[in-house]
Design an enzyme around this catalytic site. Structure first.
Site, PDB file in Angstrom:
ATOM      1  N   GLU A 127       0.953  -0.534  -0.425  1.00 29.67           N
ATOM      2  CA  GLU A 127      -0.233  -0.086   0.253  1.00 29.67           C
ATOM      3  C   GLU A 127       1.358   1.367  -0.082  1.00 29.67           C
ATOM      4  OE1 GLU A 127      -3.153  -0.221   2.479  1.00 29.67           O
ATOM      5  OE2 GLU A 127      -4.485  -1.458   1.382  1.00 29.67           O
ATOM      6  N   GLU A 182      -5.487  -8.667  -0.637  1.00 32.37           N
ATOM      7  CA  GLU A 182      -6.372  -8.782   1.397  1.00 32.37           C
ATOM      8  C   GLU A 182      -7.651  -8.686   0.021  1.00 32.37           C
ATOM      9  OE1 GLU A 182      -5.078  -5.254   3.596  1.00 32.37           O
ATOM     10  OE2 GLU A 182      -2.947  -5.480   3.200  1.00 32.37           O
TER      11      GLU A 182
HETATM   12  C1  BG6 Z   1      -5.189  -2.389   4.252  1.00 32.92           C
HETATM   13  C2  BG6 Z   1      -3.664  -3.482   5.126  1.00 32.92           C
HETATM   14  O1  BG6 Z   1      -4.496  -1.688   4.563  1.00 32.92           O
HETATM   15  O2  BG6 Z   1      -6.025  -2.758   5.395  1.00 32.92           O
HETATM   16  C3  BG6 Z   1      -3.211  -3.921   6.787  1.00 32.92           C
HETATM   17  O3  BG6 Z   1      -2.595  -3.622   4.061  1.00 32.92           O
HETATM   18  C4  BG6 Z   1      -4.485  -3.180   7.202  1.00 32.92           C
HETATM   19  O4  BG6 Z   1      -2.417  -4.029   7.068  1.00 32.92           O
HETATM   20  C5  BG6 Z   1      -5.740  -3.211   6.726  1.00 32.92           C
HETATM   21  O5  BG6 Z   1      -4.275  -4.492   8.468  1.00 32.92           O
HETATM   22  C6  BG6 Z   1      -7.033  -3.270   6.927  1.00 32.92           C
HETATM   23  O6  BG6 Z   1      -7.055  -1.825   7.707  1.00 32.92           O
HETATM   24  P1  BG6 Z   1      -7.215  -1.692  10.021  1.00 32.92           P
HETATM   25  O7  BG6 Z   1      -7.253  -0.184   9.565  1.00 32.92           O
HETATM   26  O8  BG6 Z   1      -8.395  -2.157   9.550  1.00 32.92           O
HETATM   27  O9  BG6 Z   1      -6.299  -2.934   9.857  1.00 32.92           O
END
Ligand code: BG6
Length: 469
Positions: A169, A362
């Site tokens: 990211e 993700e």
């Molecule tokens: C993505 C990241 O932005 O979203 C992760 O790569 C992150 O590291 C995930 O945990 C979810 O976001 P958050 O703020 O709920 O942890």
């Protein structure tokens, strides 16, 4: 052979069904065996809930976790290496052998279990020492240090690892500079940091391909699909510009090996002149990604709002605000369940870079899951997974070259914004924001559901559960 493309009707039999985590969010073991402090560790010391000391204690659960992966049927596991476990100060003369040994142990266990490792080189945990030494990514020295660290990983792990993600990211790091330890950076320093990360990535990609011609390497891109609020050309253009600035810039630089014109226009608008060297253009061309990781969670609708800054996008565009469509299910944290958006997003990436291998690195649903005896009934996550896998399969049928799917996250881990209360895992971890839990692992209902998805190559995903709007 027919000129009409042959389309698959399901995921290929070697599809990489996986799951994701990152080091600072799951490992814990903060001061164990020579690890240095990352920017995330330093930020966590000031945060009431973001405590990186123990988190899910994955560092001490390697064998248990790999056994759970095996039982789930995972074919791949995406995780990150903590730069500060390898080089505690980011650029030490010698690497920390204990840090290398830890990742050898993890990778050996994965390979023995027939699970393909997908390794993120840098996931939000920049060495604090490099910020203290020379201002981190804003200084061009950072390029050399990242490349040196990446090359060491290719040398150490390249026999077993053939899937690499360079930077997780990038655009979030560029737009929230505090995540790189650059809270007080000027606009020019922020952009220079952004540029230096791009250049470092290109050089690392070239080095990797030189050492392993078959390696797949590229960034893990934050791809939040933006939809226009109104059917006006102004709103359509606005949502496109936001997407270019926040998501496509990372993909375009990595895949095309040049800085896009819309970025040049933004730099000119903001009066920013980047410090570059003549040889950089060649470095970008020689260091093109041959694969993209996409972190895709939800769709977002933005509309014009004079004078307002949208959350997280501060500085990119100051005249928009986010709007939640009440017809679409939303999590407590304003991420929706809009699976058709995933198919749309994948088609757009496929149109832009035809046939490029893509992996969902993700994709997940956040909730405040609770233990019910020895079970966790995370029905909303099952719905989210069902619908997103349904639409992912539609994208496969559209001809998009998707090679894997790694939901976020394998186990519950530290949320970047909300600590341990905001859970994404397929496996529940008994841990809380005060680090008082036992770290016991309990597979959730979503784990059992996903186990069936993998075992049947998604035959149990038969219909959408949320009716698309
Ligand atoms: C993505 C990241 O932005 O979203 C992760 O790569 C992150 O590291 C995930 O945990 C979810 O976001 P958050 O703020 O709920 O942890």
């Amino acid at each position: 052979m027919s000129i009409v493309p042959t389309l698959p009707d399901n995921f290929p039999s070697d599809f990489l069904w996986g799951a994701s985590t990152s080091a600072f969010q799951s490992e814990g073991a903060l001061d164990v065996r020579g690890k240095g402090r990352s920017v995330a560790d330093i930020r966590s010391a000031d945060s009431p809930f973001m405590d990186t000391r123990i988190t899910s204690d994955a560092y001490h659960h390697v064998e248990d976790d790999v056994a759970l992966m095996k039982e789930l049927g995972l074919r791949t596991y995406r995780f990150s290496i903590a730069w500060t476990r390898i080089f505690p100060n980011g650029n030490d003369e010698q690497p920390n052998q204990d840090g290398l040994a830890f990742y050898h142990r993890l990778i050996d266990a994965l390979v023995t279990a027939d699970i393909t490792p997908v390794v993120t080189i840098f996931h939000f945990d920049y060495p604090q020492a490099l910020v203290d030494q020379y201002g981190g990514w804003a200084n061009r020295q950072s390029v050399r240090d990242y490349v040196r660290y990446a090359k060491l990983l290719f040398t150490e792990f390249g026999k077993q690892v053939h899937h690499w993600l360079t930077i997780n990211e990038h655009s979030l790091l560029a737009n929230v500079p505090a995540m790189n330890g650059l809270k007080d950076a000027t606009a020019t320093q922020r952009e220079q940091a952004n540029y230096n990360m791009f250049l470092a990535q290109a050089l690392a990609i070239a080095a990797c391909r030189e050492m392993d011609a078959d390696a797949l390497i590229g960034p893990a891109v934050s791809y939040m699909t933006n939809l226009p609020y109104d059917h006006t050309s102004t709103d359509v253009l606005l949502s496109k510009q936001l997407e270019d600035d926040v998501a496509f810039i990372t993909m375009d630089v990595a895949v095309r090996g040049e800085l896009p014109t819309y970025y040049a226009r933004r730099l000119a608008r903001d009066g920013i002149e980047l410090a570059t060297e003549p040889e950089d253009a060649v470095a970008f061309k020689n260091g093109r990604a041959n694969f993209l990781g996409l972190n895709w969670y939800a769709t977002s609708i933005f509309r014009r709002a004079a004078g307002k800054d949208p959350r997280m996008l501060k500085g990119v565009m100051s005249n928009v605000e986010r709007w939640d469509d009440p017809r679409v299910p939303q999590s407590r944290w304003h991420f929706n369940c809009d699976a058709v958006g995933l198919r749309y997003a994948l088609q757009r990436v496929h149109d832009r870079y035809p046939h490029l291998p893509l992996m969902i690195t993700e994709c997940g649903w956040a909730d405040e899951d609770v233990l019910d005896g020895e079970r966790v009934h995370d029905e909303r996550r099952v719905t989210y997974l069902n619908d997103h896998i349904f639409q992912l399969r539609e994208a496969v049928r559209d001809g998009v070259n998707i090679i894997g799917f790694c939901p976020w996250s394998f186990i519950d881990l530290l949320s970047v914004g909300d600590g341990m209360t905001k859970r994404y895992g397929l496996v529940y971890v008994d841990q809380d924001n005060d680090a008082k839990g036992s770290c016991r692992r309990i597979p959730k209902d979503s784990y059992r559901f996903y186990q069936q998805v993998i075992a049947t190559n998604s035959r149990n995903v038969t219909a959408m559960r949320v009716t698309p709007v």
